[in-house]
Design a protein around this motif. Structure first.
Motif, mmCIF file in Angstrom:
data_model
loop_
_atom_site.group_PDB
_atom_site.id
_atom_site.type_symbol
_atom_site.label_atom_id
_atom_site.label_comp_id
_atom_site.label_asym_id
_atom_site.label_seq_id
_atom_site.Cartn_x
_atom_site.Cartn_y
_atom_site.Cartn_z
ATOM 1 N N LYS A 5 0.803 -1.227 0.000
ATOM 2 C CA LYS A 5 0.000 0.000 0.000
ATOM 3 C C LYS A 5 0.839 1.283 0.000
ATOM 4 C CE LYS A 5 -3.970 -2.197 2.222
ATOM 5 N NZ LYS A 5 -4.997 -2.105 3.277
ATOM 6 N N LYS A 6 2.082 1.195 -0.509
ATOM 7 C CA LYS A 6 2.875 2.407 -0.678
ATOM 8 C C LYS A 6 2.750 2.846 -2.133
ATOM 9 C CE LYS A 6 7.338 4.541 0.160
ATOM 10 N NZ LYS A 6 8.715 4.381 0.692
ATOM 11 N N ALA A 7 2.361 4.089 -2.338
ATOM 12 C CA ALA A 7 1.980 4.558 -3.675
ATOM 13 C C ALA A 7 3.088 4.394 -4.713
ATOM 14 C CB ALA A 7 1.541 6.021 -3.596
ATOM 15 N N TYR A 40 -5.911 -2.370 -8.409
ATOM 16 C CA TYR A 40 -7.047 -1.466 -8.628
ATOM 17 C C TYR A 40 -7.901 -1.273 -7.379
ATOM 18 C CZ TYR A 40 -11.137 0.672 -10.763
ATOM 19 O OH TYR A 40 -12.174 1.527 -11.056
ATOM 20 N N PRO A 41 -8.138 -2.334 -6.584
ATOM 21 C CA PRO A 41 -8.956 -2.146 -5.370
ATOM 22 C C PRO A 41 -8.385 -1.121 -4.391
ATOM 23 C CG PRO A 41 -8.787 -4.464 -5.906
ATOM 24 C CD PRO A 41 -7.832 -3.760 -6.810
ATOM 25 N N LEU A 42 -7.079 -0.864 -4.471
ATOM 26 C CA LEU A 42 -6.466 0.104 -3.561
ATOM 27 C C LEU A 42 -6.980 1.519 -3.801
ATOM 28 C CD1 LEU A 42 -2.747 -1.114 -3.604
ATOM 29 C CD2 LEU A 42 -4.440 -1.452 -1.796
ATOM 30 N N ALA A 43 -7.487 1.773 -5.001
ATOM 31 C CA ALA A 43 -7.975 3.120 -5.327
ATOM 32 C C ALA A 43 -9.128 3.544 -4.435
ATOM 33 C CB ALA A 43 -8.384 3.183 -6.797
ATOM 34 N N SER A 44 -9.828 2.563 -3.859
ATOM 35 C CA SER A 44 -10.938 2.875 -2.954
ATOM 36 C C SER A 44 -10.665 2.397 -1.528
ATOM 37 C CB SER A 44 -12.230 2.228 -3.473
ATOM 38 O OG SER A 44 -12.059 0.820 -3.620
ATOM 39 N N ASP A 45 -9.392 2.106 -1.242
ATOM 40 C CA ASP A 45 -9.013 1.643 0.091
ATOM 41 C C ASP A 45 -8.677 2.852 0.970
ATOM 42 O OD1 ASP A 45 -7.544 0.763 2.352
ATOM 43 O OD2 ASP A 45 -7.010 -1.083 1.315
ATOM 44 N N GLU A 76 -7.354 3.161 3.910
ATOM 45 C CA GLU A 76 -6.029 3.087 4.532
ATOM 46 C C GLU A 76 -4.939 3.484 3.538
ATOM 47 O OE1 GLU A 76 -3.035 -0.188 6.607
ATOM 48 O OE2 GLU A 76 -5.130 -0.711 6.204
ATOM 49 N N PHE A 77 -5.055 2.986 2.302
ATOM 50 C CA PHE A 77 -4.088 3.316 1.256
ATOM 51 C C PHE A 77 -4.128 4.806 0.928
ATOM 52 C CE2 PHE A 77 -3.337 3.965 -3.334
ATOM 53 C CZ PHE A 77 -2.027 3.569 -3.427
ATOM 54 N N LEU A 78 -5.319 5.352 0.799
ATOM 55 C CA LEU A 78 -5.478 6.759 0.452
ATOM 56 C C LEU A 78 -4.951 7.666 1.563
ATOM 57 C CD1 LEU A 78 -9.065 6.638 -1.117
ATOM 58 C CD2 LEU A 78 -6.875 6.787 -2.329
ATOM 59 N N HIS A 79 -5.194 7.271 2.807
ATOM 60 C CA HIS A 79 -4.725 8.079 3.929
ATOM 61 C C HIS A 79 -3.205 8.017 4.041
ATOM 62 C CE1 HIS A 79 -4.532 9.965 7.852
ATOM 63 N NE2 HIS A 79 -3.855 8.919 8.308
ATOM 64 N N ALA A 80 -2.627 6.829 3.842
ATOM 65 C CA ALA A 80 -1.170 6.665 3.985
ATOM 66 C C ALA A 80 -0.397 7.400 2.919
ATOM 67 C CB ALA A 80 -0.821 5.179 3.959
ATOM 68 N N ASN A 81 -1.020 7.631 1.760
ATOM 69 C CA ASN A 81 -0.310 8.245 0.644
ATOM 70 C C ASN A 81 -0.837 9.626 0.267
ATOM 71 O OD1 ASN A 81 1.538 5.939 -0.365
ATOM 72 N ND2 ASN A 81 -0.442 4.952 -0.111
#
Length: 199
Positions: free
Chosen positions: A159-161, A185-190, A192-197
């Motif tokens: 989950k690192k961009a 692709y699922p990370l685009a709506s995750d 945790e991923f969005l907040h971390a990056n």
């Protein structure tokens, strides 16, 4: 990338030894130390001590270069003591030692591939080195090798961009769109991923 994250650093006694040596030096030279200069050094160091967590700590503790400005007051203290002949010779010897160490490292710094390969030899879990080597191999057209490096980086630090985006490009150019859809692709709506990056 030394691989010494705050979590790792707190488990190592090495830093306690460094602290003890620093404390010993302060006690030994207490008669020659200017409290104002020491306080200035401490104040200059505070913003980069890592007391407030920041993103780079996912890879390492604070970088040694963060100490450069704080060393200036301490350098004044040392320079004041260099009137002693023994300390002058010690300064020359120390300069020669560091010059020799730098000269020995030059062959590791000749290009990105050599540099990051050397980092992996020292720290096999360096996602910085793995990602950078993945990019280098992808640019050279070595898709399989690039994919290997980037997948390992993604495994170590998911989950690192920067890792995800480079891995997606390698998958795309290798015609592995299904891996992008299923894994990335699922990370685009995750959240945790969005907040971390977020920038």
């Amino acid at each position: 990338d030394y691989g010494r994250t705050p979590a790792v650093a707190t488990e190592q006694y090495f830093y306690l030894v460094i602290f003890a040596l620093a404390l010993g030096a302060v006690i030994a030279f207490r008669k020659h130390l200017n409290p104002r200069l020491l306080l200035t050094s401490a104040v200059l160091l505070l913003p980069t001590l890592g007391l407030v967590p920041f993103q780079a700590q996912a890879d390492n503790t604070v970088a040694d270069r963060y100490f450069y400005l704080a060393m200036f007051p301490l350098a004044i203290v040392v320079a004041a003591q260099l009137q002693r002949r023994a300390l002058i010779y010690f300064g020359y010897a120390l300069t020669l030692v560091y010059f020799s160490i730098s000269a020995l490292q030059l062959h590791h710094w000749r290009d990105n591939r050599t540099f990051f390969t050397h980092i992996l030899e020292y720290n096999p879990r360096s996602t910085l080195a793995l990602t950078s080597l993945g990019v280098e191999e992808a640019a050279a057209g070595h898709g399989e090798v690039a994919e290997k490096y980037l997948e390992e980086a993604n495994r170590l630090q998911p989950k690192k961009a920067t890792i995800v985006s480079n891995l997606a490009q390698v998958y795309w150019f290798k015609g592995k769109a299904e891996k992008i859809l299923s894994n990335l692709y699922p990370l685009a709506s995750d959240p945790e991923f969005l907040h971390a990056n977020e920038t």
